[in-house]
Design a protein around this motif. Sequence first.
Motif, PDB file in Angstrom:
ATOM      1  N   THR A 149      30.228  48.054  36.205  1.00  0.00           N
ATOM      2  CA  THR A 149      29.725  46.321  36.075  1.00  0.00           C
ATOM      3  C   THR A 149      30.942  45.416  36.083  1.00  0.00           C
ATOM      4  O   THR A 149      31.074  44.257  36.599  1.00  0.00           O
ATOM      5  CB  THR A 149      29.500  46.675  34.318  1.00  0.00           C
ATOM      6  N   ILE A 150      32.081  46.370  36.497  1.00  0.00           N
ATOM      7  CA  ILE A 150      33.600  45.326  36.090  1.00  0.00           C
ATOM      8  C   ILE A 150      33.461  45.017  37.462  1.00  0.00           C
ATOM      9  O   ILE A 150      33.388  43.869  38.051  1.00  0.00           O
ATOM     10  CB  ILE A 150      34.612  45.942  35.752  1.00  0.00           C
ATOM     11  N   LEU A 151      32.941  46.113  38.872  1.00  0.00           N
ATOM     12  CA  LEU A 151      33.581  45.798  39.901  1.00  0.00           C
ATOM     13  C   LEU A 151      31.946  44.196  40.933  1.00  0.00           C
ATOM     14  O   LEU A 151      32.392  43.257  41.243  1.00  0.00           O
ATOM     15  CB  LEU A 151      33.082  46.870  40.278  1.00  0.00           C
ATOM     16  N   GLU A 152      30.937  44.311  39.990  1.00  0.00           N
ATOM     17  CA  GLU A 152      29.845  44.235  39.922  1.00  0.00           C
ATOM     18  C   GLU A 152      30.456  42.250  39.318  1.00  0.00           C
ATOM     19  O   GLU A 152      30.578  40.700  39.960  1.00  0.00           O
ATOM     20  CB  GLU A 152      28.988  44.299  39.112  1.00  0.00           C
ATOM     21  N   LYS A 153      30.779  42.077  38.542  1.00  0.00           N
ATOM     22  CA  LYS A 153      31.453  41.115  37.533  1.00  0.00           C
ATOM     23  C   LYS A 153      32.539  39.575  38.238  1.00  0.00           C
ATOM     24  O   LYS A 153      32.489  38.430  38.473  1.00  0.00           O
ATOM     25  CB  LYS A 153      32.030  40.754  35.981  1.00  0.00           C
ATOM     26  N   ILE A 154      33.104  40.856  39.149  1.00  0.00           N
ATOM     27  CA  ILE A 154      34.933  39.700  39.900  1.00  0.00           C
ATOM     28  C   ILE A 154      34.784  40.453  41.148  1.00  0.00           C
ATOM     29  O   ILE A 154      35.205  41.114  41.462  1.00  0.00           O
ATOM     30  CB  ILE A 154      36.265  40.434  38.579  1.00  0.00           C
ATOM     31  N   PRO A 155      34.245  39.066  41.628  1.00  0.00           N
ATOM     32  CA  PRO A 155      33.865  39.088  43.584  1.00  0.00           C
ATOM     33  C   PRO A 155      35.248  39.548  43.811  1.00  0.00           C
ATOM     34  O   PRO A 155      35.939  39.840  44.943  1.00  0.00           O
ATOM     35  CB  PRO A 155      33.059  38.304  43.234  1.00  0.00           C
ATOM     36  N   SER A 156      36.848  39.414  43.131  1.00  0.00           N
ATOM     37  CA  SER A 156      37.696  39.018  43.777  1.00  0.00           C
ATOM     38  C   SER A 156      38.377  40.078  43.632  1.00  0.00           C
ATOM     39  O   SER A 156      39.545  40.300  45.082  1.00  0.00           O
ATOM     40  CB  SER A 156      38.912  38.021  43.250  1.00  0.00           C
ATOM     41  N   ILE A 157      38.050  41.732  43.387  1.00  0.00           N
ATOM     42  CA  ILE A 157      37.725  42.618  43.498  1.00  0.00           C
ATOM     43  C   ILE A 157      37.469  43.311  45.084  1.00  0.00           C
ATOM     44  O   ILE A 157      36.153  43.830  45.339  1.00  0.00           O
ATOM     45  CB  ILE A 157      37.639  43.582  42.555  1.00  0.00           C
ATOM     46  N   GLN A 158      38.580  43.343  46.100  1.00  0.00           N
ATOM     47  CA  GLN A 158      38.110  43.502  47.513  1.00  0.00           C
ATOM     48  C   GLN A 158      38.417  45.557  47.062  1.00  0.00           C
ATOM     49  O   GLN A 158      37.718  45.667  47.878  1.00  0.00           O
ATOM     50  CB  GLN A 158      39.107  43.199  48.346  1.00  0.00           C
ATOM     51  N   PHE A 178      39.043  48.588  26.483  1.00  0.00           N
ATOM     52  CA  PHE A 178      38.571  47.011  26.274  1.00  0.00           C
ATOM     53  C   PHE A 178      36.983  47.738  26.476  1.00  0.00           C
ATOM     54  O   PHE A 178      36.627  48.069  27.112  1.00  0.00           O
ATOM     55  CB  PHE A 178      39.299  46.524  26.601  1.00  0.00           C
ATOM     56  N   GLY A 179      36.189  46.808  25.898  1.00  0.00           N
ATOM     57  CA  GLY A 179      35.062  46.121  26.367  1.00  0.00           C
ATOM     58  C   GLY A 179      34.449  45.782  27.364  1.00  0.00           C
ATOM     59  O   GLY A 179      35.373  45.200  28.192  1.00  0.00           O
ATOM     60  N   ILE A 180      33.724  45.548  27.629  1.00  0.00           N
ATOM     61  CA  ILE A 180      33.450  44.805  29.157  1.00  0.00           C
ATOM     62  C   ILE A 180      33.775  43.203  29.040  1.00  0.00           C
ATOM     63  O   ILE A 180      34.423  42.742  29.841  1.00  0.00           O
ATOM     64  CB  ILE A 180      31.938  44.756  29.867  1.00  0.00           C
ATOM     65  N   GLN A 181      33.165  42.557  28.456  1.00  0.00           N
ATOM     66  CA  GLN A 181      33.543  41.217  27.784  1.00  0.00           C
ATOM     67  C   GLN A 181      35.510  40.922  28.095  1.00  0.00           C
ATOM     68  O   GLN A 181      35.747  40.208  28.276  1.00  0.00           O
ATOM     69  CB  GLN A 181      32.471  40.814  27.140  1.00  0.00           C
ATOM     70  N   GLY A 182      36.192  41.447  27.408  1.00  0.00           N
ATOM     71  CA  GLY A 182      37.631  41.577  27.104  1.00  0.00           C
ATOM     72  C   GLY A 182      37.997  42.219  28.378  1.00  0.00           C
ATOM     73  O   GLY A 182      39.726  41.247  28.688  1.00  0.00           O
ATOM     74  N   VAL A 183      37.637  42.615  28.985  1.00  0.00           N
ATOM     75  CA  VAL A 183      38.638  42.882  30.394  1.00  0.00           C
ATOM     76  C   VAL A 183      38.035  41.512  31.059  1.00  0.00           C
ATOM     77  O   VAL A 183      38.735  41.101  32.000  1.00  0.00           O
ATOM     78  CB  VAL A 183      38.089  44.315  31.197  1.00  0.00           C
ATOM     79  N   MET A 184      36.052  41.318  31.421  1.00  0.00           N
ATOM     80  CA  MET A 184      36.312  39.743  31.878  1.00  0.00           C
ATOM     81  C   MET A 184      37.203  39.347  31.101  1.00  0.00           C
ATOM     82  O   MET A 184      37.374  38.042  32.502  1.00  0.00           O
ATOM     83  CB  MET A 184      34.795  39.668  31.625  1.00  0.00           C
ATOM     84  N   ASP A 185      37.415  38.791  30.257  1.00  0.00           N
ATOM     85  CA  ASP A 185      38.129  37.446  29.523  1.00  0.00           C
ATOM     86  C   ASP A 185      39.607  37.977  29.485  1.00  0.00           C
ATOM     87  O   ASP A 185      40.153  36.480  29.871  1.00  0.00           O
ATOM     88  CB  ASP A 185      37.800  37.172  27.908  1.00  0.00           C
ATOM     89  N   ARG A 186      39.908  38.656  29.965  1.00  0.00           N
ATOM     90  CA  ARG A 186      40.717  39.019  30.992  1.00  0.00           C
ATOM     91  C   ARG A 186      41.711  38.828  32.124  1.00  0.00           C
ATOM     92  O   ARG A 186      41.324  37.657  33.209  1.00  0.00           O
ATOM     93  CB  ARG A 186      41.753  39.892  30.088  1.00  0.00           C
ATOM     94  N   PHE A 187      40.604  40.121  33.293  1.00  0.00           N
ATOM     95  CA  PHE A 187      41.094  39.927  34.838  1.00  0.00           C
ATOM     96  C   PHE A 187      40.721  38.323  34.875  1.00  0.00           C
ATOM     97  O   PHE A 187      40.532  38.403  36.343  1.00  0.00           O
ATOM     98  CB  PHE A 187      40.270  41.174  35.087  1.00  0.00           C
ATOM     99  N   GLY A 188      39.206  38.468  34.599  1.00  0.00           N
ATOM    100  CA  GLY A 188      38.173  37.758  35.368  1.00  0.00           C
ATOM    101  C   GLY A 188      39.327  35.853  35.162  1.00  0.00           C
ATOM    102  O   GLY A 188      38.772  35.011  36.600  1.00  0.00           O
TER     103      GLY A 188
END
Length: 648
Positions: free
Chosen positions: A209-218, A171-181
């Motif tokens: 990049t995913i870790l930077e864009k999804i702040p909920s991930i601790q 999955f691309g970064i935006q695809g991950v963001m659209d889901r996990f975000g």
Amino acid sequence: MTALWKPDQEAIASSNLHGFIEYVQNHTGLSMPDYPTLHNWSIEDRPRFWQSLSDFYQVIFHHQPSAILINDKMPGSEWFPDSTLNYAEHLLKRRDDKTALIFRGENGHRRTLSYQQLYEAVASAQQGLMNAGVSKGDRVAAFMPNCLETVTLMLAATSLGAIWSSCSPDFGIQGVMDRFGQIEPKLLLTVDGYFYGGKQIDCLEKVRTILEKIPSIQQSVIVPFLNTKLVTTDLPKSVLWSDFCSSSTTTDVIFEPVAFNHPLFIMYSSGTTGVPKCIVHGHGGTLLQHLKELGLHTDLKPDDTIFYFTTCGWMMWNWLVSSLAIGATVVLYDGSPFYPEPASLIDMGDEEDVSIFGTSAKYIAALQKAGVKPAESHNLDNLKALLSTGSPLLHESYDYVYRDVKPNIRLSSISGGTDIMSCFALGCPILPVYRGELQCRGLGMDVEFVDHEGNPQVAVKGELVCRSSFPSMPIGFWNDPDGSKYHGAYFDDFNGVWAHGDYGELTKHDGVIIHGRADAVLNPGGVRIGTAEIYRQVDKVVEVLDSIAVGQEWGDDTRVVLFVQLRDGLELNEALTNKISTTIRSNTTPRHVPAKILQVTDIPRTISGKIVEVAVREVIHNRPVKNTDALANPEALALYKNRPELSS
């Protein structure tokens, strides 16, 4: 119609389904002489059916249900109210030296876990989750290949009552963001990279990049998949898998009792028409449906070895892993199905003595196109069933399987979806296999094909609906507090009846034919045509590797446009165009013949491998495709844009 395969009496008598029929007869006093009788009873008395199934498979309730079904409507039905249980507990019931999981990578890597080793690994991973502050209701996300660690952490998370969600690392970064975000996970499981088609593909910068864009991930947990000697990581908030699991001082798994409808998995719609919908499935409904489908319809037994070619971003991964609840051996494969050779997966199935082999319809068609004939080159002695899904299985693929794969095999095309975490139509070990047909409608699933007014039809094409509730209906959509998005997705078209979006028909002997997606149905001159009807004919043309058919608005009507991908070195000329048109016309009707046949070099697909007719239809009308990140090859859409041939 002559059956391609029929079970003998010994196979019928030894099947799990036959055992279930005897169980029902003994406990109800009813006569169940055949599958149609059983299916009718499972619809007419759904509460008794689902209770019988839970009893037959000895579902572990920590708190017994106060009823089986109340408030029986869609949506809103309540199955097994007040009960508590845990999905993961059922997958970890077996604790011995029997092999639970076999991992095979395309690079030749092989690892195994016994049921006892899996239980101990889950205990360690569960302790890691608790140390990270993960508890009931938290989301745990995985950006992972199909490997042992993915299954292990899924079981560790769901045993705690945490909610699992996964997608594959392609999955691309935006695809991950659209889901996990959307679901805001607390913890992310990921890898340093993966193998595909003989290449090593690094993931760490994408993960950063995913870790930077999804702040909920601790916290993120890194599995060294490319570099097994990786000893540290500079990613923020990250720890290696070995360190994450090393602090465990217990070998016991805690199974948190949760409500029947407590969220288990968050799955995602394809996302080709907008941001993916987050579909929430519960512990009890998922467990019961998978026990039914794997045990009764697939005839999976503890001594079987089952394989399904899937990634962690497709519901077939969740379905496959539930095989652990039967006590069978599960084969996990990661990589290209055609690397290094077209027959590589068949080789692997032979080596692992796979008895139930699952794949996509496209894979079977591709094997045939590649000239692979396993009946001549492989053993396949233990192979008893071949499952296919993802798209309608071509009639010619049935011929290929029984001619060139194995004549004595149960070929079960199955159809359902992420929406229901299960199937509406699938296989049956006590019924014959007919060319081009799914064997039956699923037990407890009140499936019909209806016209525009919602009237059921037999041997006439219509839309697939389910008229009564079932336990694996979604709990709802994530972030849909009033349920309006959920209701609009399935229940608006036929006033409270589940409309699935498939277009097909019920045959006279109770089989099912799927003709394609309802939203991709072609409508030239007011005649409804399923795209699978065209693909079936085009596949007969040896020069064509792949194709996609869409409807183009033209004047006051719709005309059919067919795009074809040809074998290397071939060009679409008048002779080949005529050959394609003649093949379609000779075997269907003049309405099926495309008004335009155009050559392309690629067919756009979702990451799970499904062709995207709706996206292509939007492109040829110069309308935007809302979410190209859902596609494995979004660049292919440019091949369809501003084609001058479509302006006349």
